[in-house]
Design a protein around this motif. Sequence first.
Motif, PDB file in Angstrom:
ATOM      1  N   PRO A   1      81.244  10.938  55.119  1.00  0.00           N
ATOM      2  CA  PRO A   1      82.101  11.974  55.780  1.00  0.00           C
ATOM      3  C   PRO A   1      83.610  11.434  55.844  1.00  0.00           C
ATOM      4  N   VAL A   2      84.162  12.564  56.146  1.00  0.00           N
ATOM      5  CA  VAL A   2      85.551  12.642  54.924  1.00  0.00           C
ATOM      6  C   VAL A   2      86.673  12.462  56.125  1.00  0.00           C
TER       7      VAL A   2
ATOM      8  N   HIS B   1      90.678  14.405  39.631  1.00  0.00           N
ATOM      9  CA  HIS B   1      88.989  13.442  38.774  1.00  0.00           C
ATOM     10  C   HIS B   1      88.120  13.941  39.580  1.00  0.00           C
ATOM     11  N   GLY B   2      88.084  14.694  40.579  1.00  0.00           N
ATOM     12  CA  GLY B   2      86.841  15.285  41.390  1.00  0.00           C
ATOM     13  C   GLY B   2      86.361  14.232  42.091  1.00  0.00           C
TER      14      GLY B   2
ATOM     15  N   ARG C   1      89.876  21.327  59.159  1.00  0.00           N
ATOM     16  CA  ARG C   1      88.854  21.440  60.185  1.00  0.00           C
ATOM     17  C   ARG C   1      87.897  22.478  59.742  1.00  0.00           C
ATOM     18  N   GLY C   2      88.301  23.012  59.234  1.00  0.00           N
ATOM     19  CA  GLY C   2      87.981  24.477  58.214  1.00  0.00           C
ATOM     20  C   GLY C   2      87.555  23.995  56.868  1.00  0.00           C
ATOM     21  N   ALA C   3      88.407  23.388  56.223  1.00  0.00           N
ATOM     22  CA  ALA C   3      87.414  22.464  54.794  1.00  0.00           C
ATOM     23  C   ALA C   3      86.498  21.492  55.295  1.00  0.00           C
ATOM     24  N   GLY C   4      86.110  21.532  56.422  1.00  0.00           N
ATOM     25  CA  GLY C   4      84.777  20.566  56.553  1.00  0.00           C
ATOM     26  C   GLY C   4      85.340  19.335  56.208  1.00  0.00           C
TER      27      GLY C   4
ATOM     28  N   TYR D   1      85.716  20.829  48.437  1.00  0.00           N
ATOM     29  CA  TYR D   1      84.075  21.083  48.090  1.00  0.00           C
ATOM     30  C   TYR D   1      83.896  20.026  48.036  1.00  0.00           C
ATOM     31  N   LEU D   2      84.633  18.876  48.686  1.00  0.00           N
ATOM     32  CA  LEU D   2      84.438  17.499  48.553  1.00  0.00           C
ATOM     33  C   LEU D   2      83.721  17.274  49.647  1.00  0.00           C
ATOM     34  N   CYS D   3      83.831  17.940  51.094  1.00  0.00           N
ATOM     35  CA  CYS D   3      83.428  18.269  52.280  1.00  0.00           C
ATOM     36  C   CYS D   3      81.982  18.786  52.241  1.00  0.00           C
TER      37      CYS D   3
END
Length: 347
Positions: free
Chosen positions: A185-186, A132-133, A204-207, A177-179
């Motif tokens: 904060p995610v 759902h993005g 962590r690499g994904a942010g 994409y979300l991060c």
Amino acid sequence: ETATSSRKRDHLVICCEQPVEAGDAGFNDVRLVHNALPECNMDAIETKTRFLGRALGSPLFIAAMTGGHPDTLEVNRRLARAAERYNLGMGVGSQRAALEKPELEESFTVVREEAPRAFLCANLGIIQLRDHGIEWAERAVEMIDAQAIAIHINSLQEAIQPEGDHNTEGCLEALRYLCEEFSYPVIVKETGSGISAGTARVIRGAGASAIDIGGYGGTSWAKIERLRANDSRLADLGEAFLSWGIPTVVSLCEVRTAGGPIIATGGLRTGVDIAKSIALGADLGGMALPLLKPAMESDDALSAAIEAMHRELRVAMFLTGSRSTRDLRHARTYITGLTRQMLRNSD
Ligand code: FNR
């Protein structure tokens, strides 16, 4: 009533009435080194702490549990009142049911009504995020005016649930994409199988801003799904995975190698377990099941449970000579048994 919503009620009832814990989180293998002469005033110890820029009353975090069925509203109301009263961080359960069906929002919005100042964490499954993005993430945060969002991963549960999603392709991309795009904060969170050092580096690499261990040794979704299963093939599948997962203590030691803030959850049962978690590198210690039972009962029962945890934490801090949670981070530990053996094999 949707399938997602009635499942939420089933889970609460099963968790309260049946044994849903499995395995050993490893806290019995950890000892804080006793300080016989602490030079410290126990009554002046500061249990307050900080997490993602927020001041909190203590490192006890009310882990994500519920919402999404009318019967869950009272539980969330009591948990939220406690979060406000003790200035604790609190996560709500998966908001999927209310995102699918806005009439169910009340069992979540009650949390912000009862806890106007608390640090609240929204909650969404990584599969729902992929499908759902970012729009669902935004709606989830807005629904409770949250300070952060937890994206939960529960591959084990999905795999053994008849209605589960068996394909995680595209989830990491959705997380990245979300991060990148999200203004909150995610926190990436497991739900009882733990996170390895390698997975923590990927997250962590994904942010992601923080990781919630969700380790093995507390509430077991294999066990809950086995109890829910009305066909023996599914029950056997749950049974076969009762010992699957990375124990919380092992996972904590692995995840800390990736850096960043950590919430330890999964099988923490006392304030001493919170103290051990912090000494091993966690910023907060989260509990779900131990708070669910008193929250089903009354505000007083929940306050009594929280105060007991705080007393235990304070005594553990005193006996390690820790005047503050910052001191506690430097407390020494001995690690024994299976936990020590597993840590020898970690990367
Ligand atoms: C959970 N947990 C959970 N986690 C999550 O991210 N989203 C959710 O919707 C839920 N729902 C939920 C319901 C109930 C009834 C329980 C007991 C737990 C998982 C929870 O946040 C925690 O990670 C694990 O339960 C491990 O902690 P405990 O229960 O061993 O203290």
